[in-house]
Design a protein around this motif. Sequence first.
Motif, PDB file in Angstrom:
ATOM      1  N   MET A   1      26.202   0.164 -23.509  1.00  0.00           N
ATOM      2  CA  MET A   1      25.771  -0.135 -24.871  1.00  0.00           C
ATOM      3  C   MET A   1      26.585   0.659 -25.899  1.00  0.00           C
ATOM      4  SD  MET A   1      23.998  -1.878 -26.894  1.00  0.00           S
ATOM      5  CE  MET A   1      22.938  -2.732 -25.733  1.00  0.00           C
ATOM      6  N   THR A   2      26.899   1.919 -25.562  1.00  0.00           N
ATOM      7  CA  THR A   2      27.681   2.744 -26.483  1.00  0.00           C
ATOM      8  C   THR A   2      29.037   2.112 -26.770  1.00  0.00           C
ATOM      9  OG1 THR A   2      26.599   4.721 -25.590  1.00  0.00           O
ATOM     10  CG2 THR A   2      28.591   5.063 -26.886  1.00  0.00           C
ATOM     11  N   GLN A   3      29.671   1.577 -25.733  1.00  0.00           N
ATOM     12  CA  GLN A   3      30.990   0.956 -25.901  1.00  0.00           C
ATOM     13  C   GLN A   3      30.911  -0.286 -26.784  1.00  0.00           C
ATOM     14  OE1 GLN A   3      32.152   0.323 -21.829  1.00  0.00           O
ATOM     15  NE2 GLN A   3      33.059   2.363 -21.622  1.00  0.00           N
ATOM     16  N   ILE A   4      29.840  -1.083 -26.602  1.00  0.00           N
ATOM     17  CA  ILE A   4      29.661  -2.286 -27.429  1.00  0.00           C
ATOM     18  C   ILE A   4      29.489  -1.896 -28.894  1.00  0.00           C
ATOM     19  CG2 ILE A   4      28.126  -4.234 -27.908  1.00  0.00           C
ATOM     20  CD1 ILE A   4      27.471  -4.292 -24.902  1.00  0.00           C
ATOM     21  N   LEU A   5      28.636  -0.886 -29.139  1.00  0.00           N
ATOM     22  CA  LEU A   5      28.395  -0.430 -30.507  1.00  0.00           C
ATOM     23  C   LEU A   5      29.659   0.145 -31.131  1.00  0.00           C
ATOM     24  CD1 LEU A   5      24.920   1.300 -30.010  1.00  0.00           C
ATOM     25  CD2 LEU A   5      25.348  -0.834 -31.220  1.00  0.00           C
ATOM     26  N   GLN A   6      30.419   0.910 -30.339  1.00  0.00           N
ATOM     27  CA  GLN A   6      31.648   1.514 -30.854  1.00  0.00           C
ATOM     28  C   GLN A   6      32.680   0.445 -31.200  1.00  0.00           C
ATOM     29  OE1 GLN A   6      32.161   5.046 -31.414  1.00  0.00           O
ATOM     30  NE2 GLN A   6      33.671   3.957 -32.654  1.00  0.00           N
ATOM     31  N   ALA A   7      32.766  -0.595 -30.353  1.00  0.00           N
ATOM     32  CA  ALA A   7      33.703  -1.692 -30.625  1.00  0.00           C
ATOM     33  C   ALA A   7      33.339  -2.397 -31.929  1.00  0.00           C
ATOM     34  CB  ALA A   7      33.693  -2.679 -29.458  1.00  0.00           C
ATOM     35  N   ARG A   8      32.037  -2.609 -32.143  1.00  0.00           N
ATOM     36  CA  ARG A   8      31.600  -3.254 -33.388  1.00  0.00           C
ATOM     37  C   ARG A   8      31.870  -2.357 -34.589  1.00  0.00           C
ATOM     38  NH1 ARG A   8      25.889  -6.357 -31.979  1.00  0.00           N
ATOM     39  NH2 ARG A   8      26.774  -7.807 -30.464  1.00  0.00           N
ATOM     40  N   ALA A   9      31.627  -1.072 -34.422  1.00  0.00           N
ATOM     41  CA  ALA A   9      31.879  -0.126 -35.513  1.00  0.00           C
ATOM     42  C   ALA A   9      33.360  -0.122 -35.886  1.00  0.00           C
ATOM     43  CB  ALA A   9      31.427   1.275 -35.105  1.00  0.00           C
ATOM     44  N   ASN A  10      34.231  -0.195 -34.892  1.00  0.00           N
ATOM     45  CA  ASN A  10      35.680  -0.225 -35.158  1.00  0.00           C
ATOM     46  C   ASN A  10      36.070  -1.486 -35.925  1.00  0.00           C
ATOM     47  OD1 ASN A  10      35.970   2.204 -33.826  1.00  0.00           O
ATOM     48  ND2 ASN A  10      36.537   1.271 -31.872  1.00  0.00           N
ATOM     49  N   ARG A  11      35.468  -2.630 -35.537  1.00  0.00           N
ATOM     50  CA  ARG A  11      35.757  -3.888 -36.239  1.00  0.00           C
ATOM     51  C   ARG A  11      35.282  -3.822 -37.688  1.00  0.00           C
ATOM     52  NH1 ARG A  11      34.041  -6.448 -31.404  1.00  0.00           N
ATOM     53  NH2 ARG A  11      32.056  -7.040 -32.351  1.00  0.00           N
ATOM     54  N   ILE A  12      34.074  -3.289 -37.875  1.00  0.00           N
ATOM     55  CA  ILE A  12      33.520  -3.170 -39.230  1.00  0.00           C
ATOM     56  C   ILE A  12      34.377  -2.235 -40.077  1.00  0.00           C
ATOM     57  CG2 ILE A  12      31.541  -2.363 -40.579  1.00  0.00           C
ATOM     58  CD1 ILE A  12      30.977  -4.969 -39.193  1.00  0.00           C
ATOM     59  N   GLN A  13      34.865  -1.159 -39.465  1.00  0.00           N
ATOM     60  CA  GLN A  13      35.698  -0.202 -40.194  1.00  0.00           C
ATOM     61  C   GLN A  13      36.987  -0.866 -40.689  1.00  0.00           C
ATOM     62  OE1 GLN A  13      36.857   3.285 -37.926  1.00  0.00           O
ATOM     63  NE2 GLN A  13      36.684   4.578 -39.747  1.00  0.00           N
ATOM     64  N   LYS A  14      37.568  -1.737 -39.863  1.00  0.00           N
ATOM     65  CA  LYS A  14      38.778  -2.460 -40.274  1.00  0.00           C
ATOM     66  C   LYS A  14      38.474  -3.415 -41.430  1.00  0.00           C
ATOM     67  CE  LYS A  14      41.059  -2.266 -35.747  1.00  0.00           C
ATOM     68  NZ  LYS A  14      41.489  -3.047 -34.560  1.00  0.00           N
ATOM     69  N   ILE A  15      37.314  -4.086 -41.339  1.00  0.00           N
ATOM     70  CA  ILE A  15      36.912  -5.004 -42.421  1.00  0.00           C
ATOM     71  C   ILE A  15      36.712  -4.227 -43.717  1.00  0.00           C
ATOM     72  CG2 ILE A  15      35.075  -6.542 -43.221  1.00  0.00           C
ATOM     73  CD1 ILE A  15      34.650  -7.336 -40.270  1.00  0.00           C
ATOM     74  N   ILE A  16      36.091  -3.039 -43.613  1.00  0.00           N
ATOM     75  CA  ILE A  16      35.873  -2.200 -44.800  1.00  0.00           C
ATOM     76  C   ILE A  16      37.210  -1.833 -45.436  1.00  0.00           C
ATOM     77  CG2 ILE A  16      35.118   0.100 -45.554  1.00  0.00           C
ATOM     78  CD1 ILE A  16      32.811  -0.155 -43.519  1.00  0.00           C
ATOM     79  N   GLY A  17      38.190  -1.495 -44.603  1.00  0.00           N
ATOM     80  CA  GLY A  17      39.522  -1.167 -45.110  1.00  0.00           C
ATOM     81  C   GLY A  17      40.146  -2.335 -45.867  1.00  0.00           C
ATOM     82  N   ARG A  18      40.017  -3.547 -45.294  1.00  0.00           N
ATOM     83  CA  ARG A  18      40.569  -4.739 -45.955  1.00  0.00           C
ATOM     84  C   ARG A  18      39.835  -5.030 -47.264  1.00  0.00           C
ATOM     85  NH1 ARG A  18      40.764  -6.833 -40.528  1.00  0.00           N
ATOM     86  NH2 ARG A  18      38.890  -8.088 -40.888  1.00  0.00           N
ATOM     87  N   LYS A  19      38.512  -4.859 -47.244  1.00  0.00           N
ATOM     88  CA  LYS A  19      37.718  -5.091 -48.457  1.00  0.00           C
ATOM     89  C   LYS A  19      38.106  -4.111 -49.563  1.00  0.00           C
ATOM     90  CE  LYS A  19      34.666  -8.373 -47.309  1.00  0.00           C
ATOM     91  NZ  LYS A  19      34.463  -9.612 -48.100  1.00  0.00           N
ATOM     92  N   GLU A  20      38.311  -2.857 -49.198  1.00  0.00           N
ATOM     93  CA  GLU A  20      38.683  -1.849 -50.198  1.00  0.00           C
ATOM     94  C   GLU A  20      40.051  -2.158 -50.796  1.00  0.00           C
ATOM     95  OE1 GLU A  20      36.204   2.083 -48.655  1.00  0.00           O
ATOM     96  OE2 GLU A  20      38.226   1.711 -47.879  1.00  0.00           O
ATOM     97  N   ASN A  21      40.981  -2.616 -49.964  1.00  0.00           N
ATOM     98  CA  ASN A  21      42.307  -3.006 -50.476  1.00  0.00           C
ATOM     99  C   ASN A  21      42.198  -4.200 -51.422  1.00  0.00           C
ATOM    100  OD1 ASN A  21      43.645  -1.022 -49.043  1.00  0.00           O
ATOM    101  ND2 ASN A  21      43.975  -2.315 -47.246  1.00  0.00           N
ATOM    102  N   LYS A  22      41.348  -5.153 -51.042  1.00  0.00           N
ATOM    103  CA  LYS A  22      41.158  -6.340 -51.885  1.00  0.00           C
ATOM    104  C   LYS A  22      40.544  -5.964 -53.227  1.00  0.00           C
ATOM    105  CE  LYS A  22      39.294 -11.047 -51.718  1.00  0.00           C
ATOM    106  NZ  LYS A  22      38.543 -12.032 -50.905  1.00  0.00           N
ATOM    107  N   LEU A  23      39.569  -5.050 -53.204  1.00  0.00           N
ATOM    108  CA  LEU A  23      38.942  -4.607 -54.452  1.00  0.00           C
ATOM    109  C   LEU A  23      39.937  -3.874 -55.343  1.00  0.00           C
ATOM    110  CD1 LEU A  23      35.391  -3.358 -53.365  1.00  0.00           C
ATOM    111  CD2 LEU A  23      35.928  -5.300 -54.822  1.00  0.00           C
ATOM    112  N   ALA A  24      40.821  -3.100 -54.717  1.00  0.00           N
ATOM    113  CA  ALA A  24      41.842  -2.389 -55.495  1.00  0.00           C
ATOM    114  C   ALA A  24      42.752  -3.393 -56.212  1.00  0.00           C
ATOM    115  CB  ALA A  24      42.655  -1.485 -54.581  1.00  0.00           C
ATOM    116  N   LYS A  25      43.136  -4.466 -55.511  1.00  0.00           N
ATOM    117  CA  LYS A  25      43.986  -5.500 -56.122  1.00  0.00           C
ATOM    118  C   LYS A  25      43.234  -6.249 -57.216  1.00  0.00           C
ATOM    119  CE  LYS A  25      46.717  -6.172 -51.904  1.00  0.00           C
ATOM    120  NZ  LYS A  25      47.021  -7.081 -50.768  1.00  0.00           N
ATOM    121  N   LEU A  26      41.957  -6.551 -56.954  1.00  0.00           N
ATOM    122  CA  LEU A  26      41.153  -7.245 -57.961  1.00  0.00           C
ATOM    123  C   LEU A  26      40.963  -6.387 -59.211  1.00  0.00           C
ATOM    124  CD1 LEU A  26      38.419  -8.925 -55.722  1.00  0.00           C
ATOM    125  CD2 LEU A  26      40.059 -10.117 -57.192  1.00  0.00           C
TER     126      LEU A  26
END
Length: 583
Positions: A1-26
Amino acid sequence: MTQILQARANRIQKIIGRKENKLAKLSVVRLSFFSSIFLSSILLYLSQLSYLISAPIVILFVIGFGFTIRIYNLNETSLIQFKDCYTFLKREILRSTNSTKQLFRSFPITEKERNSHAFCEDLNIFDKDGIFPLIDTTCTEEGEYKFLQNLLRRKEESSLEINNRQEFTKLFTNRKYFSYQFLRIGSENWEFFLGKKWTTTAWKIKEIRFFEKRNILRRVFPVLSALSFIVIMGSWIFSLPFGASFLILNLILFLSYRAESIRLFKSFESAKARSKQTEKLLHKINSVLKIWNKKEIQESFRSFKLSYSELWNSPVPHLFANILYLHDLWQIRKVEQWNNETYITRNEWIQKLEEVDSQLPFIHLSFMNTAWNFPILDDNLSYMEAEELSHPLLQSQNSISNPLQNFSKGEVLLITGSNMAGKTTFMRTVGINILFALCGGPILGKNFKLPSMKITCSLRNQDSLTEGISLFYAEAKRLGDIFKILKSNTQPILILLDEILKGTNTKERYLASEAILKNLQGKNTFTLCTTHDLELAKIPNLQLRHFTETISNNEMSFDFKIRDGVVSTTNALFILKREGVIV
């Protein structure tokens, strides 16, 4: 379960990075449009172009600016949600690795209550690295209260009542990811590490009594409101008379009810803030129970949002709306109508939400730990037994499982063993797993059979300088409490005694311990007692178990496995010598 949660957290972290870049451009685009509006207005004014040419250019930039703001706000809201989700995942990773100290927030009961409770301190319920920080996943204050009532066993229950709760837990456990999704929704905008939870109180308001002493006002205000609005507007536009009189009349009325109307709106403020969240949770519960009409839930919450006004948060507009057309009275009538029409079904929904929330710690525990199993509770049993019991607070790689073999009511299980061999840990393992079983939750073991019972312990007695209580007297008081419970209780009692009467001299300790254990034999109890006094093992009809160690090449090791009989080894002198003590 820890590995599944960590994998999801890593994916969410990447999405957060993309969102922050998009907000900076906007942000750059938004600033560009704003600057363009300002500069184009000046340039077009200076060039003295016709409005037919200049106006469309400025309007185009204004539309672009407004559209950019909308896109920015949508992305910002999305970013906040992803950050909430990431925080939630990191918290659940801590839970899955038993990192309880990092999950610790605050305790919901006082130190005095913890110290006087029958098993709180002894079973590490409220330690910073204890049971409560690990399993508490309740989201609401009411859910937490009911969870604590259950966890602290404040009410005596039969096996039938416990089995009903267990079936309820299983029902939601069988819906994959239910607890994960419920907890994620329920903990949105929740200051977790401050221990702040949201309340369902506003949803359970039965009656709104604002108009109870204002029957005349209830009847006349619709006419008065319409008339005053027409006269005031007519006075303003057409200079008709009496406009000022109606303004003063409405102002006097507003001041007479203002405090109570604001108090009423405030009472529903928490409901409004959590309305979307509450509706989602009810739909999530209904996806399992299938007992409510989905459209009825949607319509009830839609009606509430339309009825509730937040204008009272803005003092000046709030004042003008009331002196113009008695705004608060209209809103209160809407809320009252909504409250009367939906109370019965709404109260049923919220009660069920609180019930699910109170049992969520055990639903989530089962979801996060697929190797855990549900016990069999039956009040007709006169014994209890289990296989492969382990301590829930220990990581699986560090945990050693042990059986609890056919332990009959009225028996005393005496556990001897060397220091650090695992005697007390085994007792706590039994105690905590029994507690989870009585709560309707899963246990870390297999084939656990037991009747319903009460738990009481004497494991972590402490002296008190301020109260003038010695270690021996603290234990004597606790033992006295146990015997009082024994006299008044009809249920079987689990009694856990660790190194009984260790705070007094050898002779009196043996005599008193022998008398206590003999007295407990044949009673309506299951007694586990650890001791270093091997003479106690000579008491007839005891169940005898022990833990031991191995010393080889001046190194000591433990396998933490329980064995039959009395221990034949000691290690106290070895430990003292190794630590440099001259013995």
